[in-house]
Enzyme design. Structure first.
Site, mmCIF file in Angstrom:
data_model
loop_
_atom_site.group_PDB
_atom_site.id
_atom_site.type_symbol
_atom_site.label_atom_id
_atom_site.label_comp_id
_atom_site.label_asym_id
_atom_site.label_seq_id
_atom_site.Cartn_x
_atom_site.Cartn_y
_atom_site.Cartn_z
ATOM 1 N N HIS A 147 40.429 42.663 42.024
ATOM 2 C CA HIS A 147 40.437 43.735 41.027
ATOM 3 C C HIS A 147 39.944 45.044 41.650
ATOM 4 O O HIS A 147 40.556 46.102 41.459
ATOM 5 C CB HIS A 147 39.535 43.343 39.847
ATOM 6 C CG HIS A 147 39.344 44.423 38.823
ATOM 7 N ND1 HIS A 147 40.336 44.818 37.951
ATOM 8 C CD2 HIS A 147 38.272 45.211 38.534
ATOM 9 C CE1 HIS A 147 39.881 45.788 37.168
ATOM 10 N NE2 HIS A 147 38.631 46.047 37.504
ATOM 11 N N GLN A 253 38.528 57.088 31.582
ATOM 12 C CA GLN A 253 37.775 56.645 32.767
ATOM 13 C C GLN A 253 38.091 57.487 34.002
ATOM 14 O O GLN A 253 37.204 57.918 34.731
ATOM 15 C CB GLN A 253 38.091 55.171 33.035
ATOM 16 C CG GLN A 253 37.262 54.525 34.141
ATOM 17 C CD GLN A 253 37.581 53.027 34.284
ATOM 18 O OE1 GLN A 253 38.301 52.452 33.470
ATOM 19 N NE2 GLN A 253 37.035 52.392 35.310
ATOM 20 N N SER A 270 33.245 46.200 23.030
ATOM 21 C CA SER A 270 33.343 45.080 23.975
ATOM 22 C C SER A 270 33.190 43.824 23.129
ATOM 23 O O SER A 270 32.381 43.814 22.202
ATOM 24 C CB SER A 270 32.225 45.104 25.023
ATOM 25 O OG SER A 270 32.024 46.404 25.541
#
Lengths: 440, 440
Positions: A147, A253, A270
């Protein structure tokens, strides 16, 4: 040191329960699992309290305590787990108590037993869950090198994997207040973004909304400020694991994250799964942990024989998407990736040891995210950012729909389970949450 | 919208108290201030509870509530502020309650009054403080463009101020568990660092330990997840300000912070002052907020007339160092910098509006750090990193000692106050904490 890494009678794959649903081949919750949650009867005003999954039932630990069905440490643990609407105090008792309760439950639920627990069972279909702990602090790690490399290529094409990655279990602090339990819905976040060709940024709904496939880790017994947790002691401080979707707004982001890291791109929501699988339940699925010989080997505080021999966990992790169209047309959720926690570049023990090496204190119920658990192959990508190659390719959902990022109304489902020959299946259940339209 | 920005009878600079020490010219706590803390008698087993400073005394709100000295909202506020060992519930009542309590206290403490509160006073020298709130989430901002530029030059010589800085009130999540109240001591953190000329990193005690001069901001009434707090409504959600030392390990930070921000470099300790000065007490010290015409002007969600007219606060901030030698030789603490919160590039209202624009929920008692409040001049540097120009120059402490970064045994003291003609001095007291040797 704790014995939660050792096999004992509770792990015997031959064990069956008098709760029939626990004995079905694909049950996430056989008698060898016994994960914890906080629950109450759906729509009731009952106090939330601790419960344990067995098949399609919940063992109500309040009923267990009130009926004085257990003794000793198991009784003390059960009493603590239902005394408050969160499991923090129970988690803080230490693994010996959770282990004693597990053993007592295992014996009481076994086929041929006296079924004294029968009156303590409630169908899972009749309950609702809450966050199992008050999460004081939430730390998100970044432990998948796959990732980190894929995402790094998108954010920093010339410099994907930074020089510290293979030395430091990279982590950062996240937001606790917006963590919710499976079933959470949230509005598409609004935020500042700046398109590459725009002269100035603008405010608007996120256009690149993504999920992140993570393992969640609850801390059990904490440490005093100033006292590091040694690598080989970390099992004494980890209560258990869950599934964790760390929603991410990629366009927000990209614009905000330098130099201090993600902020509004992550803290709008979340979601955790309700059930916490204990470290002890996971014992059969520990795996060796290795580090490529070509890579730097860990510094001594992150290195031990025990961590090499059994620091890893073989946990299968899956992402499924359910669109509004699928719901309307009663189609099955579409699986879009299948990964495994064993790809993690760092172990849970290394995360705990690193987090505390500076004296940082962890408290019972504190939460660690593993970071997005992508594997080496494309099909093992733990986020849409990776599956869509940075939004450049769309993913075919097989029903005429496709996605690069998430649409309003999309539900994302994460599943996790351990399965192999010679051991019982240990399932995590699922975490499911849905994107609502932006409020702007 | 709240009236905490308006002047009222409690701000009258002519007011005096029958508590003589409150009338001394340099008292931080005249009758116009009335800040809140959580305290108990030193060394006792009493429950921690809410108190208000007046001169060198504390008004014990438990005694106020028990003796039923106030009525209405003021009584409700006093009762809430002492019902628990933290002020979270009181903070969550909203500013109207704190304001009513302030008015009642102001009237009851005025010269010529009936001194019914006399029996509720305890000398500050006889009490100890605890954290005034359970801090669910702590967010650290980065609002001094001077600090960001100076530090940026050291970490990224070619790219000191990133393109987002003048658009986004940059912030990141910090660690709540290690926040302590004035008097906190902590061991020098151990961590991974990599010297520029080293081939590989190593573990060891931090060699570049630093303080950060910050203003701390406590949230009062929270917002629901999904509901942004509008810029002009932020006064309704801010309880008050304190002093905040966000200890930083610069060598650990340099190695770990990319790409996800500071982590172990910051989370080993952070220290707050005990007293929280309410927004209402600060009303006389609001200032216009301006943005250089050459700089980008804020996006609409960060722009309003009210914010332009009175978004700033004129708060003087000072750093002092006390070494072991100074303690042994009874020397005065050495002042090393003097700055002001009015240099902040963003206002508190902009921080709150930005933090919630994506729907992130703030809860009562949540905490914001302003970021290091350095001014434009060298003498206004809010950290040793800046004063020592990245560790290259040592600072003369005037007693034969010098520092580039902190030594074991050093105590850092932050002070803050507002003072001007025509208004009472509003002091913050101090936050004081001491570095112990590393435990390794």
């Amino acid at each position: 040191m704790s014995n939660v890494n050792k096999l004992n009678e509770t792990h015997d794959p031959a064990l069956k329960s008098w709760v029939d649903s626990a004995n079905q081949t694909n049950s996430d919750f056989p008698i060898q699992n016994l994960p914890f949650a906080v629950f109450r009867r759906s729509g009731s005003n009952e106090a939330f309290r601790g419960g344990v999954a067995i098949g399609d039932q919940v063992v109500d630990l309040e009923a267990v305590a009130e009926n004085e069905l257990f003794s000793g440490e198991a009784a003390a643990a059960a009493a603590k787990a239902c005394a408050q609407p969160t499991l923090n105090s129970f988690m803080g008792m230490g693994v010996a108590y959770a282990s004693a309760l597990r053993l007592a439950l295992s014996r009481a639920l076994r086929e041929g037993g006296d079924k004294a627990l029968q009156s303590c069972l409630i169908a899972q279909s009749d309950v609702e869950f809450d966050l199992p702990a008050t999460i004081g602090d939430y730390t998100d790690f970044y432990t998948s090198v796959h990732h980190a490399t894929s995402v790094g290529k998108l954010f920093r094409p010339d410099n994907p994997l930074l020089p510290n990655y293979k030395w430091v279990p990279i982590g950062y602090h996240g937001r606790s207040s917006s963590i919710g339990v499976s079933g959470q819905t949230f509005h598409r976040p609004v935020g500042q973004t700046k398109a590459p060709d725009a002269e100035v940024p603008s405010l608007g709904p996120c256009k690149r909304l993504d999920y992140e496939l993570e393992l969640g880790i609850y801390i059990g017994q904490g440490n005093e400020m100033g006292d590091a947790i040694e690598l080989d002691d970390s099992d004494d401080h980890v209560f258990g694991f869950c599934l964790f979707n760390d929603w991410s707004a990629r366009d927000i982001q990209a614009w905000e994250y330098q130099p201090l890291g993600p902020f509004l791109a992550k803290n709008f929501a979340s979601t955790v799964s309700p059930w916490i699988v204990t470290l002890e339940a996971m014992a059969p699925y520990r795996t060796p942990w290795t580090r490529d010989a070509a890579d730097p080997q860990p510094l001594p505080y992150l290195e031990s024989d025990a961590n090499r021999e059994q620091g890893g966990f073989d946990i299968k992790l899956e992402v499924l998407i359910q669109t509004e169209k699928m719901r309307l047309e009663n189609q099955e959720d579409k699986s879009v990736s299948l990964s495994n926690f064993s790809y993690s570049y760092w172990t849970v023990a290394q995360m705990v040891a690193h987090h505390t090496v500076n004296g940082c204190n962890l408290k019972p119920g504190d939460f660690l995210g593993s970071g997005t658990q992508s594997g080496p192959d494309y099909e093992e990508s733990g986020s849409l950012l990776e599956l869509s190659r940075g939004g450049k390719e769309s993913i075919d959902l097989g029903n005429g729909e496709s996605r690069t990022f998430l649409n309003d109304g999309d539900t994302v489902v994460l599943k996790g389970w351990c399965q192999k020959e010679g051991a019982a299946r240990i399932g995590f259940g699922e975490v499911r949450s849905t994107v609502l339209p932006a409020k702007i």
